[in-house]
Design a protein around this motif. Structure first.
Motif, short mmCIF file in Angstrom:
data_model
loop_
_atom_site.label_atom_id
_atom_site.label_comp_id
_atom_site.label_asym_id
_atom_site.label_seq_id
_atom_site.Cartn_x
_atom_site.Cartn_y
_atom_site.Cartn_z
N MET A 93 0.82 -1.19 0.00
CA MET A 93 0.00 0.00 0.00
C MET A 93 0.86 1.26 0.00
N GLU A 94 2.03 1.17 0.65
CA GLU A 94 2.90 2.33 0.70
C GLU A 94 3.46 2.66 -0.68
N ASN A 95 3.65 1.65 -1.54
CA ASN A 95 4.14 1.88 -2.89
C ASN A 95 3.16 2.73 -3.68
N LYS A 96 1.85 2.47 -3.54
CA LYS A 96 0.85 3.25 -4.25
C LYS A 96 0.83 4.69 -3.74
N SER A 97 1.01 4.89 -2.45
CA SER A 97 1.08 6.24 -1.90
C SER A 97 2.31 6.97 -2.41
N SER A 98 3.41 6.24 -2.53
CA SER A 98 4.64 6.82 -3.06
C SER A 98 4.47 7.20 -4.52
N ASP A 99 3.78 6.33 -5.29
CA ASP A 99 3.52 6.65 -6.70
C ASP A 99 2.69 7.92 -6.81
N LYS A 100 1.66 8.04 -5.99
CA LYS A 100 0.79 9.21 -6.03
C LYS A 100 1.59 10.47 -5.70
N HIS A 101 2.50 10.37 -4.73
CA HIS A 101 3.34 11.51 -4.33
C HIS A 101 4.26 11.93 -5.48
N ILE A 102 4.83 10.97 -6.17
CA ILE A 102 5.73 11.27 -7.29
C ILE A 102 4.95 11.95 -8.42
N TRP A 103 3.77 11.42 -8.77
CA TRP A 103 2.96 12.02 -9.82
C TRP A 103 2.52 13.43 -9.42
N ASP A 104 2.22 13.63 -8.13
CA ASP A 104 1.83 14.95 -7.64
C ASP A 104 2.95 15.96 -7.84
N LYS A 105 4.16 15.58 -7.48
CA LYS A 105 5.32 16.47 -7.65
C LYS A 105 5.57 16.77 -9.13
N LEU A 106 5.51 15.73 -9.98
CA LEU A 106 5.71 15.95 -11.41
C LEU A 106 4.64 16.87 -11.99
N GLY A 107 3.41 16.70 -11.55
CA GLY A 107 2.32 17.56 -12.01
C GLY A 107 2.54 19.01 -11.65
N LYS A 108 3.00 19.24 -10.43
CA LYS A 108 3.27 20.62 -10.00
C LYS A 108 4.39 21.26 -10.81
N ILE A 109 5.45 20.50 -11.04
CA ILE A 109 6.58 21.02 -11.82
C ILE A 109 6.14 21.31 -13.25
N LEU A 110 5.40 20.38 -13.84
CA LEU A 110 4.96 20.57 -15.22
C LEU A 110 3.98 21.73 -15.35
N ALA A 111 3.11 21.91 -14.36
CA ALA A 111 2.17 23.04 -14.40
C ALA A 111 2.92 24.37 -14.41
N VAL A 112 3.97 24.48 -13.61
CA VAL A 112 4.77 25.71 -13.59
C VAL A 112 5.49 25.90 -14.93
N LEU A 113 6.06 24.83 -15.49
CA LEU A 113 6.76 24.94 -16.77
C LEU A 113 5.81 25.36 -17.90
N ILE A 114 4.63 24.77 -17.94
CA ILE A 114 3.66 25.12 -18.98
C ILE A 114 3.23 26.57 -18.83
N THR A 115 3.03 27.02 -17.60
CA THR A 115 2.68 28.42 -17.37
C THR A 115 3.77 29.33 -17.90
N LEU A 116 5.03 29.00 -17.63
CA LEU A 116 6.14 29.81 -18.12
C LEU A 116 6.21 29.80 -19.65
N ILE A 117 5.96 28.65 -20.27
CA ILE A 117 5.96 28.57 -21.73
C ILE A 117 4.87 29.47 -22.31
N TYR A 118 3.68 29.44 -21.71
CA TYR A 118 2.60 30.31 -22.19
C TYR A 118 2.94 31.79 -22.03
N ILE A 119 3.57 32.14 -20.90
CA ILE A 119 3.95 33.54 -20.68
C ILE A 119 5.01 33.98 -21.70
N VAL A 120 5.99 33.11 -21.97
CA VAL A 120 7.01 33.44 -22.97
C VAL A 120 6.36 33.59 -24.34
N ASN A 121 5.42 32.71 -24.67
CA ASN A 121 4.74 32.79 -25.96
C ASN A 121 3.95 34.10 -26.10
N ILE A 122 3.23 34.46 -25.06
CA ILE A 122 2.45 35.71 -25.10
C ILE A 122 3.37 36.92 -25.21
#
Length: 101
Positions: A1-30
């Motif tokens: 069960m801890e492995n699934k919680s760890s997976d969720k934590h990793i995906w959460d961190k990746l999602g946050k990083i990617l959301a910031v990168l996409i925001t920066l890409i949109y700002i640079v494009n604008i």
């Protein structure tokens, strides 16, 4: 069960990083649309173009994997297969001529 919680934590961190990168890409494009500081046929222009196209898809993929991280393996495999199909069809809508349109 801890492995699934760890997976969720990793995906959460990746999602946050990617959301910031996409925001920066949109700002640079604008801002580039206003001040035109990125040359049209440069590597940076290509990065912006592909980031605008594939970035939101990658973010949805990561959020989907985060959502199914604590589900059973059958559900996880099913969603992986869904995303394989989505990515393949984004590359070639006819899957290299295998599907007649």
């Amino acid at each position: 069960m801890e492995n699934k919680s760890s997976d969720k934590h990793i995906w959460d961190k990746l999602g946050k990083i990617l959301a910031v990168l996409i925001t920066l890409i949109y700002i640079v494009n604008i801002s580039n649309g206003i001040w035109n500081y990125v040359p049209a046929d440069s590597v940076w222009s290509n990065i912006i173009h592909y980031g605008l196209f594939y970035g939101p898809m990658a973010l949805i993929l990561i959020v989907t994997f985060e959502a199914v991280a604590d589900k059973n393996n059958l559900i996880r495999i099913l969603f992986i297969l869904f995303w394989v199909a989505i990515i393949l069809f984004s590359i070639s809508p006819t899957l290299w001529g295998l599907i007649r349109v």
